[in-house]
Each structure stands twice: as structure tokens, then as C-alpha cells.
Design a protein around this motif. Structure first.
Motif, short mmCIF file in Angstrom:
data_model
loop_
_atom_site.label_atom_id
_atom_site.label_comp_id
_atom_site.label_asym_id
_atom_site.label_seq_id
_atom_site.Cartn_x
_atom_site.Cartn_y
_atom_site.Cartn_z
N SER A 8 0.81 -1.23 0.00
CA SER A 8 0.00 0.00 0.00
C SER A 8 0.84 1.28 0.00
CB SER A 8 -0.92 0.02 1.22
OG SER A 8 -0.17 0.15 2.42
N ARG A 9 2.17 1.12 0.04
CA ARG A 9 3.12 2.24 0.12
C ARG A 9 2.95 3.03 1.41
NH1 ARG A 9 3.40 4.64 -6.11
NH2 ARG A 9 3.98 2.66 -7.10
N TYR A 10 2.40 2.39 2.41
CA TYR A 10 2.26 3.05 3.71
C TYR A 10 3.39 2.59 4.62
CZ TYR A 10 0.32 5.00 7.97
OH TYR A 10 0.15 5.74 9.12
N MET A 11 4.08 3.55 5.23
CA MET A 11 5.18 3.22 6.13
C MET A 11 4.67 3.30 7.57
SD MET A 11 9.07 4.73 6.39
CE MET A 11 9.55 4.05 4.78
N ALA A 12 4.48 2.14 8.16
CA ALA A 12 4.01 2.04 9.54
C ALA A 12 5.20 1.88 10.48
CB ALA A 12 3.06 0.86 9.69
N ASP A 13 5.20 2.63 11.56
CA ASP A 13 6.27 2.45 12.54
C ASP A 13 6.05 1.11 13.25
OD1 ASP A 13 5.74 3.39 15.82
OD2 ASP A 13 4.08 3.28 14.40
N PRO A 14 7.01 0.62 14.07
CA PRO A 14 6.86 -0.70 14.68
C PRO A 14 5.63 -0.86 15.55
CG PRO A 14 9.16 0.02 14.80
CD PRO A 14 8.36 1.19 14.30
N HIS A 15 5.17 0.21 16.19
CA HIS A 15 4.02 0.10 17.08
C HIS A 15 2.72 -0.02 16.27
CE1 HIS A 15 7.33 2.34 18.88
NE2 HIS A 15 7.10 1.58 19.93
N THR A 16 2.60 0.82 15.26
CA THR A 16 1.45 0.74 14.35
C THR A 16 1.44 -0.61 13.63
OG1 THR A 16 1.61 3.13 14.04
CG2 THR A 16 0.27 1.89 12.45
N ALA A 17 2.62 -1.08 13.21
CA ALA A 17 2.73 -2.37 12.53
C ALA A 17 2.29 -3.51 13.43
CB ALA A 17 4.15 -2.59 12.04
N THR A 18 2.52 -3.38 14.72
CA THR A 18 2.07 -4.42 15.66
C THR A 18 0.55 -4.53 15.63
OG1 THR A 18 3.98 -3.99 17.09
CG2 THR A 18 2.14 -5.19 18.06
N ALA A 19 -0.14 -3.40 15.62
CA ALA A 19 -1.61 -3.43 15.56
C ALA A 19 -2.08 -3.95 14.21
CB ALA A 19 -2.16 -2.03 15.82
N LEU A 20 -1.43 -3.52 13.13
CA LEU A 20 -1.80 -4.03 11.80
C LEU A 20 -1.63 -5.54 11.72
CD1 LEU A 20 -0.30 -1.38 9.33
CD2 LEU A 20 -2.62 -2.32 9.21
N GLY A 21 -0.49 -6.02 12.22
CA GLY A 21 -0.23 -7.46 12.20
C GLY A 21 -1.23 -8.24 13.03
N ALA A 22 -1.59 -7.70 14.19
CA ALA A 22 -2.56 -8.37 15.05
C ALA A 22 -3.92 -8.45 14.36
CB ALA A 22 -2.68 -7.62 16.38
N LEU A 23 -4.29 -7.38 13.64
CA LEU A 23 -5.56 -7.37 12.92
C LEU A 23 -5.57 -8.48 11.86
CD1 LEU A 23 -8.28 -5.87 12.39
CD2 LEU A 23 -7.03 -4.49 10.71
N ARG A 24 -4.47 -8.63 11.15
CA ARG A 24 -4.38 -9.69 10.14
C ARG A 24 -4.45 -11.07 10.78
NH1 ARG A 24 0.86 -7.65 6.63
NH2 ARG A 24 -0.09 -5.80 5.66
N MET A 25 -3.70 -11.26 11.86
CA MET A 25 -3.64 -12.56 12.52
C MET A 25 -4.97 -12.93 13.16
SD MET A 25 0.21 -12.14 14.09
CE MET A 25 0.22 -13.66 15.04
N ALA A 26 -5.79 -11.92 13.47
CA ALA A 26 -7.11 -12.19 14.05
C ALA A 26 -8.09 -12.68 13.00
CB ALA A 26 -7.65 -10.92 14.72
N GLY A 27 -7.70 -12.60 11.73
CA GLY A 27 -8.56 -13.09 10.66
C GLY A 27 -9.76 -12.21 10.38
N ILE A 28 -9.64 -10.92 10.71
CA ILE A 28 -10.74 -9.98 10.45
C ILE A 28 -10.82 -9.67 8.96
CG2 ILE A 28 -11.69 -7.72 10.97
CD1 ILE A 28 -11.67 -9.53 13.39
N ASP A 29 -11.97 -9.87 8.38
CA ASP A 29 -12.19 -9.60 6.96
C ASP A 29 -12.69 -8.16 6.79
OD1 ASP A 29 -12.51 -9.79 4.24
OD2 ASP A 29 -14.43 -10.86 4.35
N CYS A 30 -11.76 -7.25 6.54
CA CYS A 30 -12.12 -5.83 6.43
C CYS A 30 -12.74 -5.54 5.06
CB CYS A 30 -10.87 -4.96 6.61
SG CYS A 30 -9.97 -5.30 8.14
N SER A 31 -13.86 -4.84 5.07
CA SER A 31 -14.53 -4.47 3.83
C SER A 31 -15.38 -3.23 4.10
CB SER A 31 -15.43 -5.62 3.36
OG SER A 31 -16.54 -5.76 4.23
N PRO A 32 -15.87 -2.58 3.05
CA PRO A 32 -16.75 -1.42 3.28
C PRO A 32 -17.97 -1.74 4.13
CG PRO A 32 -15.98 -1.44 1.02
CD PRO A 32 -15.53 -2.74 1.63
#
Length: 439
Positions: free
Chosen positions: A354-378
Motif C-alpha cells: 500500500s506504500r504506507y510506512m508504519a512504525d513498529p508500534h502501528t505495525a504491531t496493531a496491523l499485524g494483530a488485525l491480520r492474525m485475528a482473521g478480520i475480513d475488512c470491507s466497506p
């Protein structure tokens, strides 16, 4: 409004909750009850700006204790910089909380506390001294916010070797009322020393130490605004905003506590994802693997170092909010921990996808969201809190991405500067001697 200790044994007013901060039994304070935000707010919240939303939320929490005009001034000054809202892809958005003077979300809580003190502090024969323990971001934010309060000395404790010289410079250059203490111990020892200062009855009548870490309820209250504002921006973009998921970087659990408070106040929030680093005691608690009396007091170093904490400061508040029920908490919260290598992978993946540069703390939340299996959509959107600018983790980010990061002005003005901090051992008598030297 009354404030009750997390053990349910002590009740105080707002002044007591702010100045005492820690109850006589060592527990923290929460509002005795949480107000319900009028449903009418949600009908047009997407047309409101940040300050308008912040005033409604904060005035519902504090309105009976503070003059409305004074409170509006505090809110307007606290939320005087934007909170950019950016889409990574349809249904997944980032709320950036780091456009303040020290490039971290803690600027907001720090400014709120400082503005409160500016409005209500009166010179007295009893010297009021603000004290805070930090691993970097908190100290910089508090120092910046309190530097204008010349009548209130600020004493900042930090663990020896935990900060670079430029990180130290963000508070050692703040002003003559800011004093930095280099403690030959860890962050848990620094926090314990602060708590001992608050409990020291021998200081009564001559000095009033006030903790401005997230022990202080005033640090938590403005963070509740984040979630109402996130909902407002989601509602403007997506029809399915109600029940949205939020992912939060978690260390001391202040943002998580604020999220739960927002939900209890009527915000139509769905799942709360708590992203933790390798200090994973909270995840183990949520899974029933670790009893509360076995939680670590020490932490291990990670690349998401602002989240490196032993016993999470706000754990007691969460326990109180859920009446001690792990099952009730688990119905709202999913806690997931990431290793350093997993955090680094998220940073790299997001940069290329996505060309977004997330710092390590933000990346931790992003990674947790992915690992939780949340299907993000509109129809089922999610928002991730971005809590610090990537340049705050400059060496780590450069090593992971292989890219140069442009330093914002907030950081370049500190390069090569900074007075030497005062060195002390990790003992309360050493801190007490320093505090009394300020009289």
C-alpha cells in the motif's frame, strides 16, 4: 462525578483523582459510572469536526466538574493539530495520532493534563512537582506540554541506556523547569519510584508530587475521543460503520482502556484487537493462561520499544471495567502478540502493498488485525491507530526498509543537542533527595 479506585475501596472527586492519582492501597481511579452519549450525536457525527466531537465526549465525562468555557479552552488547545485518516484499502483505514509537537499520540494526553494544570494551578507554600517515568515518547510529550508551566517543576525518570541522545534531547532541552534523571535500572523500577513519591507521607505539607504517567485519569480521558472520531470518519466513508473493528498497539493498555470506556459510553464499536509485542502477558491473561498475580514486573526489549512494559499500568482499570470477568473481556477484546520478525514483516509488506510506512508500534496493531482473521470491507470496516511517526524509530525503520526516512522538523531541531541528565540509582531515597533539592 465521583472517581472510584479499581479495588472499589476509595472514592474521591476529580481533584483527588488527578492529584492523588494513586489510591492509598496502590490502585488507580476510574469514573464511578460512565455517561451514555446521547444517541442524537451519532445521527450527525460524520458532519462534526475533531474539536466538536472532542468537546461532546469530554464534557460528558467532566462537564459537571469544570466550567464549560474553561473546558472548551482545554479541549481546543489539546486537539489543535489534525488527526489524519488514511485508507489502506477499502474497509481498512489508519487514524494517525502523531501530528503533534513530539510526533507521538501521547502529545494529546500530555497536552490535556498540562492545560488542566494551567487552568487550575495556583501558587502555594506546598510545592507541586510533576513526575513521570518514560522509555521515550511519554517523556518527550510531557516535557513539551509542561515546559510552559514555569511554576511546576517536571521530573522525568528514564532507564539508563534505553534512549539515544537525540531522544533524551527531546526533554533535556525543553526548559529550565524540566529535569531529567538517568536511572540505573529498568522502566518498572522507574515507575515504582514515582509511585513511592506519591505515597511518601513525609512530604505532606512541603511538597505535592503528582504523577503524570497514565496512572493519571486525565491521560486516559482525551484518548476516548479517538474512537468517536474514528467512527465519525468511517461513517462518512462506509455504510457499515456500526460495529467497526479497531486495532490498537498495546503496552501499558491506556488506549485499550479508553476504547472500552468509549464502547461503554454507547459508541457502536465491534471487536477490539489488542496488538502486543513479545511482552505477551496480556495476551496470556486473555487466554486464561496467566493469573493476574503472576504478571511480569519486568519487560524484554523489542523493536516496538514504547510498548516494552512489565506489569501493564492500566490492567487494573480493565479488570474493574469488566468486573473481574475474563470471559466478559474476551467477548470484546482479542489480544495477539507479535515477535520482532513478525513486526518487521508487517512493515515491509505494508510498504510494498500500500506504500504506507508504519512504525513498529502501528505495525504491531496491523499485524494483530491480520492474525485475528478480520475480513475488512466497506460493509465491515476496521481502523488501526497509528501511534508514532516512523522517524521516532529511525534506526530500526532504516534497517528494516533499507530506505532513508526524512526527519520532520520536530526531530531535526534536537539533533546534537541536550544537557546531560542527572544520574541516580534505582532507589526511592535517591529520587526523594532530588525532589527535595527543588524546594
Amino acid at each position: 462525578m465521583k472517581y472510584i479506585s479499581t479495588t472499589g475501596t476509595h472514592t474521591v472527586d476529580l481533584r483527588g483523582a488527578v492529584l492523588q492519582c494513586i489510591a492509598p492501597d496502590g490502585s488507580l481511579y476510574l469514573p464511578e459510572s460512565l455517561p451514555q452519549i446521547p444517541r442524537a450525536l451519532f445521527n450527525n457525527i460524520d458532519e462534526m469536526n475533531l474539536r466538536e466531537i472532542a468537546y461532546v465526549v469530554v464534557s460528558n465525562l467532566l462537564g459537571s466538574d469544570i466550567d464549560p468555557a474553561c473546558l472548551k479552552g482545554i479541549v481546543d488547545t489539546t486537539f489543535s493539530f489534525p488527526l489524519p485518516f488514511k485508507t489502506l484499502h477499502g474497509g481498512l483505514d489508519i487514524l494517525e495520532l502523531f501530528d503533534g509537537p513530539t510526533l507521538a499520540f501521547k502529545d494529546i494526553g500530555a497536552r490535556f493534563v498540562a492545560e488542566f494544570f494551567k487552568a487550575f494551578h495556583k501558587p502555594s507554600y506546598v510545592r507541586r512537582i510533576a513526575v513521570v517515568a518514560t522509555t521515550g515518547n511519554t517523556g518527550a510529550a510531557i516535557a513539551n506540554a509542561f515546559s510552559a508551566l514555569k511554576d511546576i517543576p517536571l521530573v522525568i525518570l528514564f532507564p539508563r541506556g534505553a534512549l539515544s541522545r537525540s531522544e533524551q534531547a527531546m526533554f533535556t532541552t525543553a526548559g529550565p523547569n524540566v529535569h531529567a534523571l538517568d536511572v540505573s535500572g529498568n522502566i518498572s523500577q522507574c515507575k515504582n519510584m514515582v509511585c513511592e513519591a506519591l505515597r511518601d507521607v513525609s512530604l505532606d505539607g512541603i511538597m505535592e508530587p503528582v504523577c503524570v504517567n497514565t496512572h493519571n485519569i486525565l491521560r486516559i480521558i482525551p484518548q476516548v475521543v479517538f474512537y468517536f472520531y474514528a467512527y465519525a470518519r468511517l461513517k462518512k466513508r462506509y455504510a457499515g460503520a456500526d460495529g467497526f473493528t479497531v486495532a490498537i498497539p498495546c503496552g501499558c493498555l491506556s488506549s485499550l482502556t479508553a476504547a472500552v470506556m468509549a464502547k461503554r459510553m454507547g459508541l457502536p464499536m465491534g471487536r477490539i484487537i489488542a496488538g502486543c509485542n513479545a511482552n505477551d502477558d496480556f495476551r496470556r491473561i486473555m487466554r486464561g493462561e496467566l493469573p493476574l498475580d503472576k504478571v511480569n514486573v519486568n519487560s524484554r526489549p523489542t523493536i516496538a520499544k514504547a510498548m516494552d512494559t512489565g506489569y501493564p499500568t492500566n490492567l487494573g482499570r480493565l479488570v474493574r471495567l469488566y468486573d473481574g470477568s475474563r470471559e466478559a473481556a474476551a467477548a470484546d477484546i482479542t489480544a495477539i502478540s507479535l515477535t520482532d520478525s513478525q513486526i518487521a514483516d508487517v512493515i515491509t509488506d505494508e510498504l510494498y502493498s500500500s506504500r504506507y510506512m508504519a512504525d513498529p508500534h502501528t505495525a504491531t496493531a496491523l499485524g494483530a488485525l491480520r492474525m485475528a482473521g478480520i475480513d475488512c470491507s466497506p460493509d465491515c470496516p476496521a481502523v488501526v491507530l497509528a501511534t508514532a511517526h516512523p522517524a521516532k524509530s529511525l534506526d530500526i525503520m532504516t534497517s528494516i526498509t533499507g530506505r532513508a526516512i526524512e526527519l520532520p522538523l520536530q526531530l531535526t531541531r534536537f539533533m546534537g543537542k541536550g544537557a546531560q541528565p542527572y544520574k541516580i540509582p534505582p532507589t526511592y531515597p535517591a529520587l526523594r533527595r532530588f525532589l527535595t533539592s527543588l524546594l
